[in-house]
Design a protein around this motif. Sequence first.
Motif, PDB file in Angstrom:
ATOM      1  N   ASP A 101       0.824  -1.207   0.000  1.00  0.00           N
ATOM      2  CA  ASP A 101       0.000   0.000   0.000  1.00  0.00           C
ATOM      3  C   ASP A 101       0.860   1.259   0.000  1.00  0.00           C
ATOM      4  O   ASP A 101       0.535   2.252  -0.662  1.00  0.00           O
ATOM      5  CB  ASP A 101      -0.933  -0.003   1.208  1.00  0.00           C
ATOM      6  CG  ASP A 101      -2.042   1.026   1.086  1.00  0.00           C
ATOM      7  OD1 ASP A 101      -1.820   2.179   1.511  1.00  0.00           O
ATOM      8  OD2 ASP A 101      -3.114   0.699   0.551  1.00  0.00           O
ATOM      9  N   ARG A 102       1.978   1.201   0.729  1.00  0.00           N
ATOM     10  CA  ARG A 102       2.876   2.359   0.755  1.00  0.00           C
ATOM     11  C   ARG A 102       3.458   2.622  -0.632  1.00  0.00           C
ATOM     12  O   ARG A 102       3.587   3.777  -1.061  1.00  0.00           O
ATOM     13  CB  ARG A 102       4.013   2.111   1.763  1.00  0.00           C
ATOM     14  CG  ARG A 102       4.967   3.306   1.917  1.00  0.00           C
ATOM     15  CD  ARG A 102       4.219   4.529   2.408  1.00  0.00           C
ATOM     16  NE  ARG A 102       5.043   5.736   2.406  1.00  0.00           N
ATOM     17  CZ  ARG A 102       4.576   6.955   2.620  1.00  0.00           C
ATOM     18  NH1 ARG A 102       3.282   7.134   2.836  1.00  0.00           N
ATOM     19  NH2 ARG A 102       5.374   7.994   2.608  1.00  0.00           N
ATOM     20  N   PHE A 103       3.794   1.552  -1.339  1.00  0.00           N
ATOM     21  CA  PHE A 103       4.329   1.660  -2.696  1.00  0.00           C
ATOM     22  C   PHE A 103       3.354   2.396  -3.612  1.00  0.00           C
ATOM     23  O   PHE A 103       3.724   3.337  -4.326  1.00  0.00           O
ATOM     24  CB  PHE A 103       4.618   0.257  -3.228  1.00  0.00           C
ATOM     25  CG  PHE A 103       4.688   0.142  -4.716  1.00  0.00           C
ATOM     26  CD1 PHE A 103       5.681   0.785  -5.435  1.00  0.00           C
ATOM     27  CD2 PHE A 103       3.758  -0.627  -5.416  1.00  0.00           C
ATOM     28  CE1 PHE A 103       5.750   0.685  -6.829  1.00  0.00           C
ATOM     29  CE2 PHE A 103       3.818  -0.738  -6.796  1.00  0.00           C
ATOM     30  CZ  PHE A 103       4.815  -0.080  -7.498  1.00  0.00           C
ATOM     31  N   LEU A 104       2.090   2.014  -3.588  1.00  0.00           N
ATOM     32  CA  LEU A 104       1.092   2.660  -4.442  1.00  0.00           C
ATOM     33  C   LEU A 104       0.858   4.107  -4.027  1.00  0.00           C
ATOM     34  O   LEU A 104       0.711   5.003  -4.870  1.00  0.00           O
ATOM     35  CB  LEU A 104      -0.218   1.881  -4.400  1.00  0.00           C
ATOM     36  CG  LEU A 104      -0.183   0.441  -4.929  1.00  0.00           C
ATOM     37  CD1 LEU A 104      -1.573  -0.187  -4.853  1.00  0.00           C
ATOM     38  CD2 LEU A 104       0.337   0.402  -6.367  1.00  0.00           C
ATOM     39  N   SER A 105       0.851   4.354  -2.723  1.00  0.00           N
ATOM     40  CA  SER A 105       0.600   5.715  -2.226  1.00  0.00           C
ATOM     41  C   SER A 105       1.716   6.676  -2.628  1.00  0.00           C
ATOM     42  O   SER A 105       1.475   7.867  -2.855  1.00  0.00           O
ATOM     43  CB  SER A 105       0.466   5.707  -0.701  1.00  0.00           C
ATOM     44  OG  SER A 105      -0.675   4.970  -0.297  1.00  0.00           O
ATOM     45  N   TYR A 113       7.561  -2.774 -12.340  1.00  0.00           N
ATOM     46  CA  TYR A 113       7.458  -2.038 -13.599  1.00  0.00           C
ATOM     47  C   TYR A 113       6.081  -1.416 -13.839  1.00  0.00           C
ATOM     48  O   TYR A 113       5.850  -0.800 -14.877  1.00  0.00           O
ATOM     49  CB  TYR A 113       7.829  -2.974 -14.762  1.00  0.00           C
ATOM     50  CG  TYR A 113       9.255  -3.442 -14.653  1.00  0.00           C
ATOM     51  CD1 TYR A 113      10.308  -2.634 -15.071  1.00  0.00           C
ATOM     52  CD2 TYR A 113       9.553  -4.686 -14.097  1.00  0.00           C
ATOM     53  CE1 TYR A 113      11.627  -3.053 -14.950  1.00  0.00           C
ATOM     54  CE2 TYR A 113      10.879  -5.111 -13.960  1.00  0.00           C
ATOM     55  CZ  TYR A 113      11.909  -4.287 -14.390  1.00  0.00           C
ATOM     56  OH  TYR A 113      13.215  -4.704 -14.248  1.00  0.00           O
ATOM     57  N   GLY A 114       5.171  -1.569 -12.874  1.00  0.00           N
ATOM     58  CA  GLY A 114       3.839  -0.995 -13.028  1.00  0.00           C
ATOM     59  C   GLY A 114       3.800   0.476 -12.649  1.00  0.00           C
ATOM     60  O   GLY A 114       4.666   0.988 -11.935  1.00  0.00           O
ATOM     61  N   LEU A 154      -0.831   0.391 -15.397  1.00  0.00           N
ATOM     62  CA  LEU A 154      -1.866   0.041 -14.416  1.00  0.00           C
ATOM     63  C   LEU A 154      -2.231  -1.433 -14.502  1.00  0.00           C
ATOM     64  O   LEU A 154      -2.494  -2.082 -13.486  1.00  0.00           O
ATOM     65  CB  LEU A 154      -3.102   0.914 -14.632  1.00  0.00           C
ATOM     66  CG  LEU A 154      -4.285   0.654 -13.690  1.00  0.00           C
ATOM     67  CD1 LEU A 154      -3.882   0.862 -12.233  1.00  0.00           C
ATOM     68  CD2 LEU A 154      -5.466   1.556 -14.044  1.00  0.00           C
ATOM     69  N   TRP A 155      -2.220  -1.964 -15.741  1.00  0.00           N
ATOM     70  CA  TRP A 155      -2.577  -3.382 -15.908  1.00  0.00           C
ATOM     71  C   TRP A 155      -1.602  -4.287 -15.149  1.00  0.00           C
ATOM     72  O   TRP A 155      -1.993  -5.355 -14.660  1.00  0.00           O
ATOM     73  CB  TRP A 155      -2.604  -3.743 -17.394  1.00  0.00           C
ATOM     74  CG  TRP A 155      -1.256  -3.720 -18.068  1.00  0.00           C
ATOM     75  CD1 TRP A 155      -0.654  -2.653 -18.671  1.00  0.00           C
ATOM     76  CD2 TRP A 155      -0.337  -4.818 -18.196  1.00  0.00           C
ATOM     77  NE1 TRP A 155       0.571  -3.000 -19.167  1.00  0.00           N
ATOM     78  CE2 TRP A 155       0.790  -4.324 -18.897  1.00  0.00           C
ATOM     79  CE3 TRP A 155      -0.373  -6.152 -17.798  1.00  0.00           C
ATOM     80  CZ2 TRP A 155       1.891  -5.128 -19.202  1.00  0.00           C
ATOM     81  CZ3 TRP A 155       0.720  -6.953 -18.104  1.00  0.00           C
ATOM     82  CH2 TRP A 155       1.841  -6.448 -18.783  1.00  0.00           C
ATOM     83  N   MET A 156      -0.349  -3.857 -15.020  1.00  0.00           N
ATOM     84  CA  MET A 156       0.630  -4.647 -14.276  1.00  0.00           C
ATOM     85  C   MET A 156       0.298  -4.671 -12.781  1.00  0.00           C
ATOM     86  O   MET A 156       0.406  -5.711 -12.124  1.00  0.00           O
ATOM     87  CB  MET A 156       2.041  -4.078 -14.479  1.00  0.00           C
ATOM     88  CG  MET A 156       2.571  -4.176 -15.876  1.00  0.00           C
ATOM     89  SD  MET A 156       4.297  -3.636 -15.944  1.00  0.00           S
ATOM     90  CE  MET A 156       4.554  -3.639 -17.731  1.00  0.00           C
ATOM     91  N   MET A 189      11.601   0.219  -7.588  1.00  0.00           N
ATOM     92  CA  MET A 189      11.893  -0.759  -8.627  1.00  0.00           C
ATOM     93  C   MET A 189      12.955  -1.751  -8.161  1.00  0.00           C
ATOM     94  O   MET A 189      12.823  -2.967  -8.356  1.00  0.00           O
ATOM     95  CB  MET A 189      12.345  -0.077  -9.917  1.00  0.00           C
ATOM     96  CG  MET A 189      12.630  -1.069 -11.048  1.00  0.00           C
ATOM     97  SD  MET A 189      13.093  -0.276 -12.616  1.00  0.00           S
ATOM     98  CE  MET A 189      11.504   0.410 -13.112  1.00  0.00           C
ATOM     99  N   ASP A 190      13.991  -1.250  -7.521  1.00  0.00           N
ATOM    100  CA  ASP A 190      15.054  -2.125  -7.017  1.00  0.00           C
ATOM    101  C   ASP A 190      14.550  -3.018  -5.885  1.00  0.00           C
ATOM    102  O   ASP A 190      14.950  -4.178  -5.762  1.00  0.00           O
ATOM    103  CB  ASP A 190      16.241  -1.289  -6.528  1.00  0.00           C
ATOM    104  CG  ASP A 190      16.981  -0.594  -7.668  1.00  0.00           C
ATOM    105  OD1 ASP A 190      16.704  -0.937  -8.841  1.00  0.00           O
ATOM    106  OD2 ASP A 190      17.811   0.282  -7.390  1.00  0.00           O
TER     107      ASP A 190
END
Length: 418
Positions: free
Chosen positions: A233-237, A301-302, A308-310, A383-384
């Motif tokens: 969730d943190r990644f998306l935020s 890679y999304g 978004l599909w990823m 990404m890493d």
Amino acid sequence: MGIKGRLTLLNFLQFFIWGAWLITIANYWFGNKGWSPQEFGAVFSTLGISSLFMPTLTGIIADRWINAERLYGILHLLGGVALLYLPQIDNPTLFITVILLAMICYMPTIALMNSISYTVLKNNNYDVIKVFPPIRVWGTIGFIAAMWVTNLSGSKATANQFYIAAVASFVLAVYSFTMPQCKPQNKGQKGATLTEILGLNAFKLFKNYKMALFFIFSMFLGAALQLTNMYGDRFLSEFEKVPQYADSFVVKYSTIIMSISQVSETLFILAIPFFLKKFGIKKVMLISMVAWVLRFGLFAYGDPEGGLWMIILSCIIYGMAFDFFNVSGSLFVETQCDSNVRSSAQGLFMMMTNGFGAILGSWLSGVIIGAFFTSSKGDFIWMDIWNTFAIYSVVIAIFFAILFKHKHNPEVIGKVSH
């Protein structure tokens, strides 16, 4: 409300409490408090530490001295107090201590909830195998509902997520005291050794090469499970830091996007009997490991627009990664162990995944991210991070494919899954 309806509400509230904060706590930790990633690893390790001893201890108490539904209610009452106190804390060490107390109260209630459900259903002459799964699905629905409530109420980075969980915990505590009595089954019983009582006799399974390997790999996969719970969730935020994505649906409703993972979980579980019978445990576990690789790789890679599909596909694949490991692993233990250690062996499986695996994944990921994947400005190099987790899953899959030997018998799986 009938018995099945009452148990449905019990399951719903049980996982609503967890879903209110488990996926969003990283936003509070990093975004609200600005604490370090190394210390954040300790937050999720509290789940593992609690899972090592509390389910066994409370099981003994419920079997010998206190009604299960009363012990269940007491634990949720105490856990609610701990959750209520969390927002008042401004020191990360004290925060970790209090959340450990909350998990010491919460983690054993999962097993107690199952025990209460089984006892009540049996006492009312229901077929547990047929009736319980549809009831248990409402636990996952409760988890999803809590994620949505936390997100839509604007609480995913605030202290309100803990207040939501605390209120639900108090409601469940009161509700549990109204449940039918589940009296101790072994009150006054003598003869069992301490080793048998604690389920430690299952550790003799480590003498078997195949079972030892299975439990070790279960620990490593259990570590992988914690990574998306901790950071997803943190990644998306954090896409909000990129101007073109700042007002995107993914940023505003990151927790709802993450809830696709739980929806997928409820669907993939239905496919397990087919896959197990056709391919066997080794191939199904390998499918799970490949799914973990894709889960992390797609996140790497999304993005909220062209990629978004990823992100969506990663959340869908989570259901396969989680179920094909946890549920299939449990069925494998069921088919491989003697009846006299079967329950203890299931406990050992959970100990290796939710206990040692959770501690390993939580602690190690916090150390690695803090040391190698945090910029000088304090930003995560996502990404890493995700690629590293994907490589970890690839290595586990390769070693599992080479080392784990098992001859598939479709008839054995067929008998267990029906």
